[in-house]
Scaffold this motif. Sequence first.
Motif, PDB file in Angstrom:
ATOM      1  N   ASN A 134       0.957  -1.137  -0.102  1.00 28.74           N
ATOM      2  CA  ASN A 134      -0.047  -0.035  -0.072  1.00 28.74           C
ATOM      3  C   ASN A 134       0.783   1.367   0.095  1.00 28.74           C
ATOM      4  O   ASN A 134       1.905   1.259   0.674  1.00 28.74           O
ATOM      5  CB  ASN A 134      -0.892  -0.046   1.067  1.00 28.74           C
ATOM      6  CG  ASN A 134      -2.001   0.903   1.131  1.00 28.74           C
ATOM      7  OD1 ASN A 134      -1.651   2.097   1.247  1.00 28.74           O
ATOM      8  ND2 ASN A 134      -3.240   0.613   1.185  1.00 28.74           N
ATOM      9  N   VAL A 135       0.608   2.185  -0.610  1.00 33.91           N
ATOM     10  CA  VAL A 135       1.258   3.482  -0.633  1.00 33.91           C
ATOM     11  C   VAL A 135       1.304   4.145   0.611  1.00 33.91           C
ATOM     12  O   VAL A 135       2.342   4.996   0.838  1.00 33.91           O
ATOM     13  CB  VAL A 135       0.644   4.673  -1.736  1.00 33.91           C
ATOM     14  CG1 VAL A 135      -0.607   5.161  -1.326  1.00 33.91           C
ATOM     15  CG2 VAL A 135       1.788   5.537  -2.209  1.00 33.91           C
ATOM     16  N   PHE A 189       1.535  -1.697  -6.559  1.00 29.31           N
ATOM     17  CA  PHE A 189       1.091  -1.758  -5.220  1.00 29.31           C
ATOM     18  C   PHE A 189      -0.214  -2.560  -5.415  1.00 29.31           C
ATOM     19  O   PHE A 189      -0.629  -2.863  -6.704  1.00 29.31           O
ATOM     20  CB  PHE A 189       0.596  -0.314  -4.819  1.00 29.31           C
ATOM     21  CG  PHE A 189       1.595   0.527  -4.408  1.00 29.31           C
ATOM     22  CD1 PHE A 189       2.154   0.519  -3.341  1.00 29.31           C
ATOM     23  CD2 PHE A 189       2.308   1.349  -5.471  1.00 29.31           C
ATOM     24  CE1 PHE A 189       3.231   1.362  -2.791  1.00 29.31           C
ATOM     25  CE2 PHE A 189       3.457   2.349  -5.088  1.00 29.31           C
ATOM     26  CZ  PHE A 189       3.718   2.119  -3.729  1.00 29.31           C
ATOM     27  N   TRP A 219      -1.938   3.405  -7.558  1.00 31.53           N
ATOM     28  CA  TRP A 219      -0.719   3.959  -6.826  1.00 31.53           C
ATOM     29  C   TRP A 219       0.640   3.510  -7.656  1.00 31.53           C
ATOM     30  O   TRP A 219       1.547   3.998  -7.275  1.00 31.53           O
ATOM     31  CB  TRP A 219      -0.603   3.421  -5.548  1.00 31.53           C
ATOM     32  CG  TRP A 219      -1.948   3.771  -4.819  1.00 31.53           C
ATOM     33  CD1 TRP A 219      -2.422   5.172  -4.616  1.00 31.53           C
ATOM     34  CD2 TRP A 219      -2.573   3.185  -3.638  1.00 31.53           C
ATOM     35  NE1 TRP A 219      -3.628   5.296  -3.634  1.00 31.53           N
ATOM     36  CE2 TRP A 219      -3.694   3.846  -2.959  1.00 31.53           C
ATOM     37  CE3 TRP A 219      -2.404   1.915  -3.311  1.00 31.53           C
ATOM     38  CZ2 TRP A 219      -4.499   3.450  -2.163  1.00 31.53           C
ATOM     39  CZ3 TRP A 219      -3.322   1.438  -2.263  1.00 31.53           C
ATOM     40  CH2 TRP A 219      -4.403   1.977  -1.520  1.00 31.53           C
ATOM     41  N   ASP A 220       0.430   2.680  -8.777  1.00 27.88           N
ATOM     42  CA  ASP A 220       1.815   2.132  -9.199  1.00 27.88           C
ATOM     43  C   ASP A 220       2.814   3.309  -9.612  1.00 27.88           C
ATOM     44  O   ASP A 220       2.062   4.479 -10.213  1.00 27.88           O
ATOM     45  CB  ASP A 220       1.564   1.345 -10.502  1.00 27.88           C
ATOM     46  CG  ASP A 220       1.031  -0.011  -9.968  1.00 27.88           C
ATOM     47  OD1 ASP A 220       0.744  -0.546  -8.847  1.00 27.88           O
ATOM     48  OD2 ASP A 220       0.657  -0.854 -10.702  1.00 27.88           O
ATOM     49  N   HIS A 221       4.157   3.217  -9.329  1.00 24.04           N
ATOM     50  CA  HIS A 221       4.821   4.321 -10.075  1.00 24.04           C
ATOM     51  C   HIS A 221       5.274   4.049 -11.553  1.00 24.04           C
ATOM     52  O   HIS A 221       5.717   2.496 -11.851  1.00 24.04           O
ATOM     53  CB  HIS A 221       6.168   4.437  -9.331  1.00 24.04           C
ATOM     54  CG  HIS A 221       5.710   4.775  -7.942  1.00 24.04           C
ATOM     55  ND1 HIS A 221       5.221   5.890  -7.580  1.00 24.04           N
ATOM     56  CD2 HIS A 221       6.293   4.303  -6.800  1.00 24.04           C
ATOM     57  CE1 HIS A 221       5.292   6.345  -6.430  1.00 24.04           C
ATOM     58  NE2 HIS A 221       5.830   5.131  -5.827  1.00 24.04           N
TER      59      HIS A 221
END
Length: 279
Positions: free
Chosen positions: A81-82, A112, A117-119
């Motif tokens: 989770n972020v 994530f 939220w993925d980068h």
Amino acid sequence: AVLDGGFEYVDSHPLFDSLWANNQILGTKDFVHPGGSVFNESGHGRMVLSCMGANIEGLMIGTAPKASYWLLRSEYVVTENVLEEYNWVSAAEFADSVGADVINSSLGYVDFDNSIWDHTHADLDGNTAVVTIGADIAVTKGIMVVNSAGNDGSSGWRPWVGAPADGFNVFTIGAVTANGNRASFSSVGPTGDGRIKPIVMSQGEGSAIANSSDGVTYGNGTSVSSPIRAGMTACLMQAYPNKSPFEIMESLKQSADNSTDPNNDYGWGIPDFMAAKRF
């Protein structure tokens, strides 16, 4: 300060007896379960800590067995989770408040459980991820932040280093085999803005780590290459207490075996700590 997901058996494993006997465990703090014990949920922190703090002659001696340690849980191993990035920054701020000189973080964030939220690779530019911003600030406060590069190097999808390893000020550590070759899993650069990462390398394949009972096993991952290098770096910092983290990092880069031709697989290479004293 060791930021991790849990330190199972560190309170009972004999490899850490000297840390407890000599009051070298300065304290613990749980940022995932406030007020909880950090000695559960995961043994990842045990393995990481042993690379630095283990101290039984003839069995295993880590790279900084006389250092003192804060054990901080920022990672919730059950989910990705972020929020864990914010936990990391909170733990780093706490580490600063208690006077930590070094942070080892064998943690990294790219994907994530909730993909929103993925980068992206562009996000890993040293300026975007919350955890990266926090890590870079920590170094400006005088803390050497040593972070694993990640274990996605053999992934054709996202082989790059995660956050906070993309930080401008972060001492990012890749993994090599016992023969000094890059381990296939070790994450690679460049960062989203084109900088070389990792910075240097350390053994991360077939490395000795504390097992879950009373002995030693062997493991793979940049999670172990990072603390091996962090402990040695702490020793160099103690030898030269007036040097900043930036100066220490630069001396290790210049002493390394690939310093004349750094690249995104191997960074500046494997440092020579005796040679680093000259820089």
